[in-house]
Scaffold this motif. Sequence first.
Motif, short mmCIF file in Angstrom:
data_model
loop_
_atom_site.label_atom_id
_atom_site.label_comp_id
_atom_site.label_asym_id
_atom_site.label_seq_id
_atom_site.Cartn_x
_atom_site.Cartn_y
_atom_site.Cartn_z
N ALA A 1 0.91 -1.19 -0.15
CA ALA A 1 0.01 0.12 0.00
C ALA A 1 0.85 1.31 -0.08
CB ALA A 1 -0.90 -0.11 1.21
N PHE A 2 1.93 1.25 0.80
CA PHE A 2 2.94 2.42 0.80
C PHE A 2 3.58 2.72 -0.36
CE2 PHE A 2 6.96 4.29 1.86
CZ PHE A 2 6.62 5.39 2.37
N MET A 3 4.02 1.69 -1.28
CA MET A 3 4.59 1.33 -2.33
C MET A 3 3.68 2.16 -3.58
SD MET A 3 7.01 -1.86 -2.55
CE MET A 3 7.73 -1.46 -4.10
N ASP A 4 2.53 1.69 -3.42
CA ASP A 4 1.43 2.26 -4.42
C ASP A 4 1.13 3.81 -4.20
OD1 ASP A 4 1.19 -0.16 -5.91
OD2 ASP A 4 -0.52 -0.91 -4.70
N GLU A 5 0.94 3.98 -3.02
CA GLU A 5 0.86 5.51 -2.49
C GLU A 5 1.65 6.24 -2.85
OE1 GLU A 5 0.41 8.37 1.48
OE2 GLU A 5 0.07 6.04 1.55
N LYS A 6 3.22 5.89 -2.79
CA LYS A 6 4.01 6.78 -3.05
C LYS A 6 4.66 6.66 -4.37
CE LYS A 6 4.34 8.43 1.29
NZ LYS A 6 3.78 10.03 1.48
N GLY A 7 4.20 5.68 -5.15
CA GLY A 7 4.68 5.46 -6.51
C GLY A 7 6.17 4.87 -6.70
N LEU A 8 6.28 4.01 -5.67
CA LEU A 8 7.68 3.52 -5.64
C LEU A 8 7.88 2.14 -6.52
CD1 LEU A 8 8.54 3.67 -1.71
CD2 LEU A 8 8.94 5.33 -3.44
N GLU A 9 9.20 2.13 -7.05
CA GLU A 9 9.34 0.92 -7.85
C GLU A 9 10.82 0.34 -7.43
OE1 GLU A 9 9.21 1.85 -12.28
OE2 GLU A 9 7.10 2.28 -11.95
N PRO A 10 11.01 -0.91 -7.31
CA PRO A 10 12.06 -1.46 -6.79
C PRO A 10 13.19 -1.07 -7.79
CG PRO A 10 10.75 -3.35 -7.63
CD PRO A 10 9.83 -2.12 -7.65
N CYS A 11 14.46 -1.23 -7.15
CA CYS A 11 15.57 -0.95 -7.94
C CYS A 11 16.15 -2.29 -8.59
CB CYS A 11 16.95 -0.17 -7.36
SG CYS A 11 18.61 -0.13 -8.05
N ILE A 12 16.16 -2.85 -9.86
CA ILE A 12 16.22 -3.96 -10.20
C ILE A 12 17.61 -3.91 -11.17
CG2 ILE A 12 15.66 -6.00 -11.95
CD1 ILE A 12 12.85 -5.07 -11.38
#
Length: 315
Positions: free
Chosen positions: A275-286
């Motif tokens: 939920a936090f990732m969706d809210e903040k628009g975070l994407e993992p560093c691959i």
Amino acid sequence: MKALVLNGVTPAEDVELSEVEIPKVIPGWVLVKVKAFGMNHSEQILRLHEIENDYINKPVIPGIECVGEIADASDSDFQAGQKVAALMGGMGRSFNGSYAEYALLPVHHVFPVESSLPWTQFGAVPETYFTAWGSLFEGLDIQPSDTLLVRGATCALGYAACQIAKAYGCQVIATTHREGKLSLLAEADEAVLDTGRLCGKLAGVTKALELVGPKTLSDTLQCMEKGGIVCNTGILGGVYTLNGFDPIKYIPNGVYLTGFHSNWPTREVMRDIFAFMDEKGLEPCIGAVYDFKDIRDACVALDSGKVNGKIVVTV
């Protein structure tokens, strides 16, 4: 199904897939069709050293995390085809893990996930972001007003911790011992070259995430403001224990030392992370993506330590 099966110490160059039976479902466990999994330093340790210990249930399929779909829900409340993430709880050590096309996993370590991330990005999240999240919020109780030191930040966990802390409002100081990687810490407010001694070079540090481990822990403790907290989560420095540890002399007055062990994820926490990732628009560093048939190349990349970001294998 195809799987990587370990019977003993296996250098990356000797890794090869085997044909094994798809696991049969038992009560309290679910069968997951693996879509992707992230690779972790602990799997390298298992493959190169830890596999020799008696507590490893050999032969074993490694892999401490995966994402995929429920293939057989058994007696659980899951539904066939449901999107899930799984991690820890003995995966890849006490029982077979994720380096396979299917994984039979205990229901209490499989979590329903609602996320729009594609499988490749989804596969980079579970263990890395759970460990970062737990270290920051449970271990360090970070607040937006904190100045956070991430020591050993140029690993997948370090990138995730910096990303979460910045999104939460913290000031972030990130370190690397390789000058050529300073540019990779652009998300941090300050990137610092770690020569092994940071004490006296930093100011205002209220929280610290120690990912290098016991090798630099004493110095990190000396960097803290009074009332500061250090959470030791990583062992990137290759030193695993503190010999002759004297807490009265080792820990400065008014500074607190804790740790985080990522073996106990919960549905609530995993839901909060996504939920936090969706809210903040975070994407993992691959850092790199490999197909499962190229698992040998993925293991070589993992052992090299040269990949900047998470290694993900798609199945």
